[in-house]
Design an enzyme around this catalytic site. Structure first.
Site, PDB file in Angstrom:
ATOM      1  CD  GLU A   1      13.865 -22.446 -35.835  1.00 48.52           C
ATOM      2  OE1 GLU A   1      14.240 -21.379 -36.341  1.00 48.52           O
ATOM      3  OE2 GLU A   1      14.478 -23.524 -35.980  1.00 48.52           O
TER       4      GLU A   1
ATOM      5  CG  ASP B   1      14.294 -23.787 -39.468  1.00 45.92           C
ATOM      6  OD1 ASP B   1      13.382 -24.626 -39.566  1.00 45.92           O
ATOM      7  OD2 ASP B   1      14.101 -22.557 -39.545  1.00 45.92           O
TER       8      ASP B   1
ATOM      9  CG  ASP C   1      18.920 -22.155 -39.969  1.00 46.57           C
ATOM     10  OD1 ASP C   1      18.711 -22.533 -38.791  1.00 46.57           O
ATOM     11  OD2 ASP C   1      18.178 -21.350 -40.552  1.00 46.57           O
TER      12      ASP C   1
ATOM     13  CG  ASP D   1      19.150 -17.872 -36.575  1.00 47.77           C
ATOM     14  OD1 ASP D   1      20.075 -17.549 -35.803  1.00 47.77           O
ATOM     15  OD2 ASP D   1      18.626 -17.097 -37.381  1.00 47.77           O
TER      16      ASP D   1
END
Length: 669
Positions: free
Chosen positions: A451, A531, A533, A535
């Site tokens: 990402e 990541d 998280d 997102d």
């Protein structure tokens, strides 16, 4: 001379005494994967399916209405039905009870006697005997002839005789077994959701049969649905349990599968006939772009399709094309229709019952009976002809959808050709952002889909340049669940993935199934690294949706993985611990602090860019220390429904799913 002497010795050693004869169920214990597929998690759950299939066979014969499956506290499984009960009398040829014959002899059972079972899934007669062979304890309890009979087994061998332990006014069979840990060395722990998916499927395929699943290993919070539709906790703890029952069968199955897709026509179209073979079909068109067809023979999911699937596709295309031409609905369309155009946005379930099905081996993934093609084709065409004539408004809507699909397909073909030309074998170079590896052996090479450029840069610095390639992806890739093929192939990120992998776009074979040519695949590990998280999880879902819809063969062959970067770094002085869960974080904090939080610092990683290249290598990329999660599909129908619901346009089913599963979620602060 030395080579000739070695050959002579080898020939002498290979004699009659070298030939082993495995008696009884020894062959099953020696080579269990030949009988149940594998000895991992899939094979473990297959044991349950084999026993349940016997109950369903009783139900299809008209003798059983209820099946009760329990996961017991020690991960034993109990399967109870209210069928006739396995016969316990003396078997004339074997000179022992029929119950013992069924449980200890391969290819023994009532499925070979057409007076006992007209149709059955357990055609080969190895099911329950295999379960017995691969269990360290199996107890058979039979209610029959006013008595309760019990016999116990261990590893396929009886450890008691058939004993009468009481009287009974009902009939039925209860099989309780515990998988042998010396066979199932990876795990003997059953997953509730995995079993629930298969039992739900069986309930839809066999309307009127009630199947109950209960987990006695732990209690969970009880929830009830209020009048306003909101789920509320009662404060009680109960065992997790579900009842699977369907009155309308495949029609309800289609509604379940299509829960996340806006409908193109109000109700599923149903096909029901038993002229040549019993055929049960339900189909629904939605506004999406995916084709979802599931075929079954005698309740067995024929993953690779077969003659019944071919017949369905032929009948559907013929009926729709004839109707469109007859009613002059193609006058303005100048292109050519392809069979796949008739199936865009289609969800269908095909279930046939065949007395003597010809499967390709014990895996039973493809039907070969030639009579099924014409029977299913004629039944489908006849039902579709009638529906289209009686519902002209819906018929016009379907044909308009087909024309749009054909138009988009032409555009998608041009976009696909650009993708194909940009593959390495087509002469063009690799994507500019790809940092390739030096080794060219696909079995050793890995591609990390990362990402963003920042994390991609860190990964390029920290990787093993010999076997690890890095392809940074810009932002969130296209949600292919909501996009037509032409838009998907026009996406630069999608093109880059095809080009980097070196594969071609999936094409239909003679049977109508889409497959990719994986002979030029450049990496046998495709690792999604995002990541830790919300997102990052969304980006991973978007990439997985793309693989599921356009590169399913990668998932099917076990080439797709998720990286698992740590969530926390716990430090005190020079000592530090990486942690992947809250429990690990708390344990590390207690260990380093020796009972006190003083001097202990906890860093929450929300992005890969927060790590140095050494940290990323040490925690997430080093093959010796990392944890990779392989992406597998245990139940294609349930996976289809989940992808459609979570990534599609229809909001209410997604909201209901979130409300139902919110108590399992781990939300970032």
């Amino acid at each position: 001379m030395i080579e000739n002497e070695e050959t002579r010795i080898a020939e002498e050693q290979y004699s009659a005494s070298s030939i082993q004869v495995l008696e009884g169920l020894e062959a099953v214990r020696k080579r269990p994967s030949m009988y149940i597929g594998d000895i991992g998690e899939r094979g473990l759950h297959h044991l349950v399916y084999e026993v349940v299939d016997n109950c369903i066979d009783e139900a299809m014969a008209g003798y059983c209405t209820d099946v009760d499956v329990k996961i017991l506290e020690d991960n034993s499984i109990s399967v109870k039905d209210n069928g006739r009960g396995i016969p316990t009398g003396m078997h004339e040829k074997e000179h022992r009870s029929a119950l013992e014959v069924v449980l200890t002899v391969l290819h023994a059972g009532g499925k070979f006697d057409k007076n006992s079972y007209k149709v059955s899934g357990g055609l080969h007669g190895v099911g329950v005997s295999c379960v017995n062979a691969l269990s360290d304890l199996l107890v058979a309890e039979i209610h029959r002839e006013g008595k309760i009979f019990v016999q116990k087994y261990s590893k396929g061998k009886p450890i008691t005789g058939v004993e009468v332990v009481g009287e009974s006014h009902d009939t039925g069979t209860t099989i309780t077994f515990h998988p042998d840990a010396t066979i199932f060395t990876q795990t003997t722990v059953y997953k509730y959701d995995t079993l629930a998916n298969r039992l739900r499927e069986l309930a839809y395929l066999n309307k009127g049969i009630r199947i109950t699943l209960t987990d006695l290993r732990e209690k969970v919070d009880e929830f009830v649905t209020a009048e306003d539709g909101e789920r509320k906790a009662t404060g009680n703890q109960v065992y997790r349990s579900d009842i699977f029952y369907s009155e309308e069968g495949l029609k309800e199955f289609i509604d379940y599968l299509d829960a996340g897709a806006p409908k193109l026509i109000p109700e599923p179209i149903c096909v029901n006939t038993d002229k040549v073979i019993p055929i049960d079909i339900a189909l629904q068109y939605n506004t999406g772009f995916s084709e979802r067809i599931y075929s079954y023979v005698n309740n067995i999911h024929t993953i690779e399709g077969g003659t019944h699937l071919q017949g369905f596709k032929m009948g559907l295309s013929r009926s729709l094309k004839n109707y469109a031409e007859k009613n002059n609905l193609l006058a303005k369309f100048k292109g050519e229709l392809s069979p796949e155009d008739f199936r865009e946005g289609l969800t269908a379930v095909i279930s046939v019952k065949v007395a003597e099905p010809q499967f390709e081996g014990q895996t039973k993934t493809k039907l070969g009976n030639p009579e099924a093609t014409s029977a299913v084709s004629q039944a489908t065409a006849a039902a579709m002809d009638q529906y289209l004539e009686e519902h002209p408004k819906e018929a016009k809507t379907i044909v308009e959808k087909i024309v749009l699909a054909a138009t988009a397909r032409a555009a998608a073909r041009k976009a696909r050709e650009m993708v194909q030309r940009k593959t390495p074998m087509g002469g063009a170079g690799m994507p500019g952002k790809l940092a390739d590896c030096s080794d060219h052996d696909p079995e050793k090479c890995e591609l990390f889909l990362v990402e963003g450029d920042s994390a991609g840069g860190t990964a390029k610095q920290g990787r093993d340049r010999r076997i690890q390639a890095i392809l940074p992806l810009r932002g969130k890739i296209l949600n292919v669940e909501k996009a037509a093929q032409d838009r998907a192939f026009e996406s630069q990120e999608v093109r880059n993935i095809y080009t980097a992998l070196g594969v071609t776009v999936a094409q239909e074979d003679e049977s109508g199934e889409k497959h990719m040519d994986l002979s030029k695949l450049r990496y046998h590990k495709v690792i999604i690294m995002t990541d830790a998280d919300v997102d990052g999880s969304h980006i991973a879902c978007l990439i997985l949706t793309f693989f599921f819809r356009y590169m399913f063969d990668l998932i099917k062959n076990g080439y797709v993985y998720l990286a698992t970067p740590p969530l926390y770094l716990v430090k005190k002085g020079k000592e530090e611990r990486y942690c992947w869960t809250d429990a690990q974080r708390d344990a590390a904090s207690a260990e380093l602090g020796k009972g006190s939080d003083k001097g202990v610092t906890i860093q929450r990683y929300k992005g890969l860019g927060e790590m140095s290249d050494e940290q990323l290598w040490e925690t997430t990329m080093d093959p010796a220390r990392r944890v990779l999660r392989q992406i597998t599909i245990e139940n294609a129908a349930d996976a289809e429904r989940t992808f459609s619901m979570l990534m599609g346009d229809d909001v209410p089913p997604r909201r209901a799913f979130i409300e139902e599963n919110a108590h399992y979620a781990n939300i970032d602060a």
